[in-house]
Scaffold this motif. Structure first.
Motif, short mmCIF file in Angstrom:
data_model
loop_
_atom_site.label_atom_id
_atom_site.label_comp_id
_atom_site.label_asym_id
_atom_site.label_seq_id
_atom_site.Cartn_x
_atom_site.Cartn_y
_atom_site.Cartn_z
N LYS A 1 0.83 -1.21 0.00
CA LYS A 1 0.00 0.00 0.00
C LYS A 1 0.86 1.25 0.00
CE LYS A 1 -3.87 -2.16 0.02
NZ LYS A 1 -4.67 -2.15 -1.22
N GLY A 2 2.17 1.04 -0.01
CA GLY A 2 3.04 2.20 -0.17
C GLY A 2 3.70 2.71 1.09
N PHE A 3 3.56 1.96 2.19
CA PHE A 3 4.23 2.39 3.42
C PHE A 3 5.62 1.82 3.48
CE2 PHE A 3 -0.32 2.49 4.43
CZ PHE A 3 -0.45 3.78 4.93
N GLU A 4 6.49 2.54 4.25
CA GLU A 4 7.81 1.98 4.51
C GLU A 4 7.74 1.33 5.88
OE1 GLU A 4 11.08 4.76 4.26
OE2 GLU A 4 12.22 3.49 5.64
N VAL A 5 7.90 0.02 5.95
CA VAL A 5 7.68 -0.71 7.19
C VAL A 5 8.98 -1.24 7.77
CG1 VAL A 5 6.39 -2.58 8.33
CG2 VAL A 5 5.40 -1.41 6.35
N THR A 6 9.23 -0.90 9.04
CA THR A 6 10.38 -1.45 9.76
C THR A 6 9.82 -2.33 10.87
OG1 THR A 6 11.46 0.66 9.39
CG2 THR A 6 12.54 -0.86 10.94
N MET A 7 10.54 -3.41 11.20
CA MET A 7 9.95 -4.34 12.15
C MET A 7 10.80 -4.53 13.39
SD MET A 7 8.44 -7.09 9.50
CE MET A 7 9.73 -6.79 8.32
N ALA A 8 10.10 -4.66 14.54
CA ALA A 8 10.76 -5.03 15.79
C ALA A 8 10.07 -6.27 16.31
CB ALA A 8 10.62 -3.90 16.81
N VAL A 9 10.82 -7.17 16.97
CA VAL A 9 10.27 -8.49 17.31
C VAL A 9 9.87 -8.62 18.79
CG1 VAL A 9 11.48 -9.63 15.45
CG2 VAL A 9 12.54 -9.50 17.72
N ASP A 10 10.23 -7.67 19.62
CA ASP A 10 9.73 -7.71 21.01
C ASP A 10 9.59 -6.29 21.53
OD1 ASP A 10 12.19 -6.76 22.08
OD2 ASP A 10 13.01 -8.80 21.97
N GLY A 11 9.14 -6.17 22.72
CA GLY A 11 8.83 -4.86 23.29
C GLY A 11 10.07 -4.00 23.47
N ARG A 12 11.12 -4.65 23.96
CA ARG A 12 12.32 -3.87 24.22
C ARG A 12 12.89 -3.28 22.92
NH1 ARG A 12 14.77 -4.02 28.77
NH2 ARG A 12 13.99 -6.08 29.32
N GLN A 13 12.94 -4.18 21.92
CA GLN A 13 13.45 -3.73 20.63
C GLN A 13 12.57 -2.64 20.04
OE1 GLN A 13 13.44 -6.63 17.44
NE2 GLN A 13 15.51 -6.06 16.82
N GLY A 14 11.24 -2.82 20.27
CA GLY A 14 10.29 -1.83 19.79
C GLY A 14 10.58 -0.46 20.36
N VAL A 15 10.84 -0.42 21.68
CA VAL A 15 11.10 0.85 22.33
C VAL A 15 12.41 1.46 21.81
CG1 VAL A 15 11.54 2.01 24.54
CG2 VAL A 15 9.77 0.25 24.39
N GLU A 16 13.43 0.57 21.75
CA GLU A 16 14.74 1.05 21.27
C GLU A 16 14.65 1.64 19.87
OE1 GLU A 16 17.34 -2.29 21.58
OE2 GLU A 16 17.35 -2.20 23.80
N MET A 17 14.01 0.87 19.00
CA MET A 17 13.93 1.31 17.62
C MET A 17 13.06 2.55 17.49
SD MET A 17 13.77 -2.34 15.65
CE MET A 17 13.61 -1.59 14.03
N GLY A 18 11.98 2.53 18.29
CA GLY A 18 11.09 3.68 18.26
C GLY A 18 11.83 4.95 18.64
N ARG A 19 12.63 4.83 19.74
CA ARG A 19 13.31 6.02 20.21
C ARG A 19 14.46 6.43 19.29
NH1 ARG A 19 14.15 5.94 26.62
NH2 ARG A 19 14.91 8.01 26.08
N ALA A 20 14.98 5.42 18.57
CA ALA A 20 16.03 5.73 17.61
C ALA A 20 15.52 6.70 16.55
CB ALA A 20 16.55 4.45 16.96
N GLY A 21 14.19 6.68 16.38
CA GLY A 21 13.59 7.79 15.69
C GLY A 21 13.18 7.58 14.25
#
Lengths: 125, 1097
Positions: free
Chosen positions: A24-44
């Protein structure tokens, strides 16, 4: 291009949803658990985060709280995804700081509607 | 009387003197003659002798008294001193006939001497006085006897008051004997039935002839009874009519008189002299007549009264019989008593009683009283013997001479039976038996009076016997029932001691009946823990007069414990309690089975929940990937795959809906499905449902019609479940309808909202409709495969509707379509009452379960106790109370007594007999002041309404771990002052998880109210709040000295300005920025602060 962080521990779900969103045209990055999600999220750099709630390490609720608490992700919209269609989950998700909530199995059209509502436009814009 | 000879006159003076002398002598004579009594005679004598003509100086008269032999001076005149010996004296004896009764003394002083003339005068006077005194004495005696006789006659009037006949007759006769001064006498009265005299009293006669019957004309009394005239028989032994009985007696003379009232004969009286010197004269005859008239009246009165009384006694006896017999139900005893009563009532020697055997059409002798031949057990054909005869004729019968009677039984030939009276025992015209009474005394006869009595008695006896027979039959079947019953029975006496038990009781408890007889039941089958409870149950049943039902644990002989269902039933006879019946039903297996079933159900629910979850994950992949492939296939133009991919996706979705339904259903059945009730606008929901369902409808060429007012107002309910129900009904309608019309109609009906989903589809038969709402039963098994669906939708819909306080129903005609009607309350559910009150003072003070049927009371206690620091849960009735107690296992339960359906005592008993709940302290709160029952049943505290709240809090505090209570002995809570509900809840939950008790307040004002009730250990304070914000709260807090040491932590999302910090002015311990710190960090801070404060204390 709109950048979405998909935090999901189930490989098939991750694969499926990412591929469909990418189509649908989105750029999707994936995290596999909560901790990684937070880290990657904060990485910006993400315009929106899709957060599964039952995650290993730290769960979706807590990950959401941490993202909300971090200044850099404080205002990034988060959509909670839960397998439980339990009333109360929605409240909990919103309480934890999510902007919206959707249940699995994903109905792509419905989810796209919610994403659009939060971002105020289609992925390409 | 001889005149005194006068002294010859010597001169004129002498003549004068002589005349005076004569006149004096005449005066003396006259005065004595006129004297009415002895004293007057004495006075007349001495005074007359002092006449100047006689020239005596002193006169004295001595008379011998009745008791003293020495004569005493009775009268004197002139100078007469007893001890004067100076004067000359002349003495002359005073005589009555031959006996000397006294002395006349005259004295003359000086030289004057007595002459012959003096002696003559004195002799004449003494002679006359003697006669006069003799006469007055005789008169006095006569008068006395007359007075005595009169008195005796008078006393008969007193005797009339004496109404007991036998004693009266005796008294009358005795009076007559005294009155007539005779040796003895007899009294007879008339037996009106046989018109003969019966001697009823005998006094002082050698031959006691009482009871002897005499024909009129026979003997002296018979004679006067016949002639109605009194009679004197001077020489009885020579009298022609004398009775042989008295030939050798000492009877000499007899006087007899009839006792008559007017001309009616009542009886006769005879008086007898045994002294040949005594005779009867006219005077005695007159006296006897006088007496007889009065005696007749007295006797008649007594007889009338006696008859009255006998009748009254008869009635009393009959009454006694009835009461006696109605209280007695044991057949053998009834029969015995009936017969004894009859014998005593009829004053007969003995009797027999027979009952009628309907099956054999004969009589069997069942009771015998005081007869030589005991014929009990003998059978008699109808017509055989006296009883057989009356049983045949159904008429009573008197047989005057039984041994001569043609129908007499050879059995009694050698007995003393003389006469017999028998009667049939009938209820209406139905024969129950027969009774016979027997005289062994030849002189006794049965008369009409006896017959009357027996006829009065017989129906009563018949009823008593019949009742006893019916009872015996009932008793027998009851006994059979008890003996063969699998339920254990024990019968108890008034002291709760066992009088009997059945084999099931023996099996249940392992005792032999002989071992338990006389033992106290409650002590026998309980242990130390259950004795009080068992006693209280027994007592309740005994006191209430009604059955008591409950469950409990009881102890067997071997010490093992058994779960039993208990019924205690008071046994009453005629309104009076005679004992108790205790029934035990072994429910160990039942309870075990129930526990197993509950566990199995639990396991099933868990299995379903986890399985559903496990199934969903792969399903998500199937659905997701098939959808994805579809999209890709469309984009890439691989249209040949599209249909197959669609089938995979649709099958996956179906499977998912089945799983969701199963999960829903299992949650509902496990009681874990919760409703989220809110108030919402109804019309948008209807439109939304219509929009959702329309594409599906149109696929099958159906048309949807929505019939609802543009404004439907609001509804209070679970919006999600309402949607689910409507969508289910509409999709069902679609499945079974093609090219038709489906209608969704919504309207108000009073307090209810009515939703109708009507289709024009295939419809259903009555048989199909019957099982429609049951889980896993689609109208036809084949339907599912043909039309799809899980078959659970309707079952779930119905359950949701019922949970919301409504229901769903269906009407259908095969081939024409179906209408499903949902009715739901439009307004708040009645069950929406608050049943849980979080502790303002924290859960640390303990959980209280309030069981009360009064909503006001629940609300009051909930609010009050939660402020006191208790977590309060409420239940509105006993059943709910027990359920909640099992779920919560509260620290303490408060229990009302007067509740409908299951009262407080029953709840209490159930609590105390459930091992899992027995240890929970129970505080009774009730208007009833029955502490004894309460404590007997195991209550911990008993408070009467109206409740003293502080006392209640103190009492509850005793039973809760935190020590709770008004004095705040427990850990003090954290007071969280925060207006945002979500934040408040989140923080509260986090704090409670850490073991802190949390009180919440939505703004500063509420927080201040909390402070007045209970001081917190710490205050968490938001600054931006409506009504009273954090700054104002701190201002107010500073005014309170008691709150001065409480640390305050400000939690705020606000960036504090200089001005803000100035206002806080060191009044807070710490400021935490919500945005800066996550909740974990915040909690860590709070923990540290409270811990620090705790250690600082």
């Amino acid at each position: 291009m709109v950048r979405i962080l998909l935090v999901e521990d189930n490989e098939m779900n991750r694969d499926m949803l990412s591929r469909r969103l990418e189509r649908k045209g989105f750029e999707v990055t994936m995290a596999v658990d909560g901790r990684q999600g937070v880290e990657m999220g904060r990485a910006g750099g993400y315009d929106l985060i899709l957060m599964d709630m039952s995650l290993p390490e730290i769960d979706g609720w807590e990950a959401t709280r941490q993202l909300r608490a971090a200044p850099e992700t404080q205002s990034v919209p988060i959509i909670a995804l839960t397998a439980h269609a339990m009333a109360g989950d929605r409240d909990r998700a919103l309480e934890a700081g999510c902007n919206d909530y959707d249940t699995k199995p994903i109905e792509l059209a419905r989810l796209l509607g919610k994403i659009e509502a939060l971002l105020g436009g289609s992925p390409g814009q | 009387m001889s005149a005194p000879r006068p002294t010859p006159p010597s001169s004129t003076a002498d003549a004068e003197r002589a005349s005076q002398f004569r006149s004096a002598l005449l005066g003396l004579s006259n005065r004595i003659a006129e004297s009415p009594d002895e004293d007057a005679v004495c006075r007349a004598l001495v005074e007359s002798l002092r006449h100047a003509a006689f020239d005596f100086d002193g006169v004295g008269l001595y008379l011998a008294g009745a008791t003293a032999f020495a004569p005493m001076l009775r009268a004197s005149a002139g100078a007469f001193r007893e001890d004067d010996h100076s004067a000359s004296e002349l003495r002359l004896p005073l005589r009555i006939e031959q006996s000397t009764i006294g002395e006349v003394v005259v004295r003359r002083g000086g030289a004057r001497v007595f002459e012959q003339g003096d002696l003559d005068i004195l002799a004449a006077a003494a002679n006359q006085a003697g006669i006069a005194i003799g006469r007055t004495r005789l008169l006095a005696t006569d008068r006395q006897r007359l007075a005595e006789q009169q008195a005796l006659l008078d006393t008969l009037a007193d005797l009339s008051g004496q109404l007991e006949l036998d004693r009266l007759l005796q008294a009358v006769l005795k009076r007559a004997v005294t009155l007539l001064d005779v040796t003895g006498g007899e009294l007879a009265i008339v037996d009106e039935k046989s018109n003969v005299l019966v001697i009823v009293a005998s006094h002082n006669i050698e031959t006691n002839a009482v009871g002897t019957r005499m024909a009129l004309g026979e003997g002296a009394m018979g004679h006067v009874a016949q002639t109605r005239e009194p009679l004197i028989i001077p020489h009885y032994q020579q009298w022609a009519g004398r009775s042989a009985q008295y030939v050798h007696s000492t009877i000499q003379t007899v006087m007899a008189a009839p006792l008559l009232i007017g001309s009616r004969l009542v009886g006769a009286i005879a008086s007898v002299h045994s002294d040949p010197a005594r005779t009867f004269g006219q005077r005695e005859l007159r006296l006897l007549n006088l007496f007889a008239a009065q005696a007749a009246i007295a006797i008649e009165n007594a007889r009338l009264f006696s008859a009255e009384r006998r009748r009254a006694e008869e009635q009393q006896a009959l009454l006694d019989t009835m009461q006696d017999l109605s209280g007695e139900l044991e057949l053998e005893r009834v029969l015995k008593r009936v017969l004894e009563r009859a014998v005593s009532l009829l004053s007969v020697t003995g009797g027999e009683l027979a009952t009628y055997d309907e099956s054999r059409k004969d009589l069997v002798i069942v009771s015998s009283h005081n007869l030589e031949t005991n014929a009990v057990g003998t059978r008699m054909a109808l017509g055989e013997g006296a009883m057989g005869r009356v049983a045949q004729t159904l008429e009573p019968l008197i047989i005057p001479r039984y041994q001569d009677w043609e129908g007499h039984s050879s059995k009694y030939e050698r007995t003393t039976i003389q006469s017999v009276m028998a009667a049939p025992l009938l209820i209406g015209t139905r024969l129950v038996g027969a009774i016979a009474s027997v005289h062994a005394d030849a002189t006794r006869e049965f008369g009409p009076e006896d017959l009357r009595l027996l006829q009065l008695f017989a129906p009563q006896a018949a009823i008593a016997i019949e009742n006893a027979r019916l009872y015996a039959a009932t008793q027998q079947s009851f006994e059979l029932l008890v003996r063969n019953n699998p339920v254990a029975f024990a019968h108890l006496d008034l002291d709760d001691n066992i009088t009997s038990c059945n084999p099931a009781f023996e099996r249940l408890y392992g005792y032999e009946e002989a071992e338990v007889k006389g033992r106290n039941l409650d002590e026998l089958v309980t242990s130390a823990e259950t004795l009080a409870e068992a006693r209280a149950n027994t007592k309740r049943a005994a006191l209430s007069g009604g059955a008591f039902a409950g469950t409990g644990r009881r102890r067997r002989k071997d010490g093992s414990v058994v779960d039993v269902e208990i019924f205690t039933i008071p046994v009453t006879v005629g309104g009076e309690r005679v004992g108790l019946m205790a029934l035990y039903h072994d429910v160990s297996e039942l309870l075990a089975a129930r526990r197993e079933a509950e566990e199995a159900n639990e396991t099933k629910s868990r299995f379903l929940a986890s399985t559903s979850h496990e199934l969903r994950t792969p399903l998500n992949a199937i659905i997701g990937y098939s959808e994805m492939l579809q999209e890709q296939a469309e984009e890439d133009g691989h249209t040949d795959y599209l249909a197959d991919l669609g089938k995979i996706r649709s099958a996956g979705r179906h499977l998912l809906s089945v799983i969701n339904d199963i999960l829903d259903l299992s949650k509902i059945e496990a009681g874990k499905m919760e409703l989220f009730v809110e108030t919402f606008e109804l019309r948008p929901v209807i439109d939304d449902v219509a929009t959702t369902v329309r594409p599906m409808l149109e696929k099958r060429d159906n048309r949807l019609e929505v019939r609802a007012a543009p404004e439907l107002g609001t509804m209070h309910g679970d919006i999600t479940r309402l949607r689910q129900v409507l969508l289910n009904l509409l999709s069902n309608a679609t499945k079974f309808t093609e090219h038709g019309v489906i209608t969704l109609a919504v309207e108000h009906d009073g307090d209810e909202l009515v939703f109708r989903v009507r289709d024009t589809g295939i419809g259903m038969s009555a048989e199909q409709l019957g099982r429609l709402f049951e889980a896993f039963s689609q109208a036809e098994a084949s339907t599912a495969s043909k039309y799809g669906g899980t078959g659970l939708g309707l079952a779930i819909s119905r359950r949701f509707c019922r949970m919301m306080g409504g229901d769903v129903t269906v009407e259908s005609t095969p081939g024409q379509g179906s209408t499903f009607t949902v009715r739901l309350p439009a307004a708040a559910l009645p069950a929406a009452e608050q049943t849980s009150w979080p502790a303002a003072g924290g859960t640390r003070a303990g959980t209280v379960l309030v069981v009360d049927d009064d909503a006001g009371m629940r609300d009051l206690l909930g609010r009050f106790l939660s402020r006191e620091g208790f977590h309060v849960e409420t239940a509105a009735d006993g059943t709910a109370g027990l359920r909640r107690a099992r779920e919560l296992h509260p620290d303490v339960i408060t229990l009302d007594v007067l509740m409908p359906e299951m009262d407080g005592w029953s709840v209490l008993t159930a609590l105390k007999s459930d091992p899992a709940l027995a240890d929970i302290p129970v505080v009774m709160l009730t208007v009833l002041d029955d502490k004894t029952t309460g404590f007997a049943l195991g209550v911990s505290e008993y408070l009467t309404k109206p409740i003293d709240r502080k006392r209640l809090a103190a009492v509850l505090g005793k039973f809760t771990p935190g020590g709770g209570g008004a004095d705040g002995g427990g850990a003090r809570p954290v007071l969280l002052v925060e207006d945002d509900a979500a934040t408040s809840r989140q923080l509260q939950r986090a704090l409670e998880k850490q073991g802190w008790s949390v009180a919440t307040a939505a703004n500063g004002r509420i927080a201040l109210e909390h402070l007045s009730e209970r001081l917190p250990s710490l205050i968490l304070l938001d600054l931006m709040m409506p009504e009273m914000d954090g700054f104002e709260f701190l201002e107010a807090l500073r005014q309170r000295t008691e709150a001065s040491g409480i640390p305050v932590v400000v939690i705020t999302a606000k960036d504090l300005t200089e001005e803000d910090r100035r206002r806080l002015n060191g009044g807070v311990t710490r400021v935490v920025n919500k945005r800066e710190r996550g909740s974990e960090a915040l909690l860590a801070d709070v923990r540290a602060m409270i811990a620090g404060r705790a250690s600082a204390r």
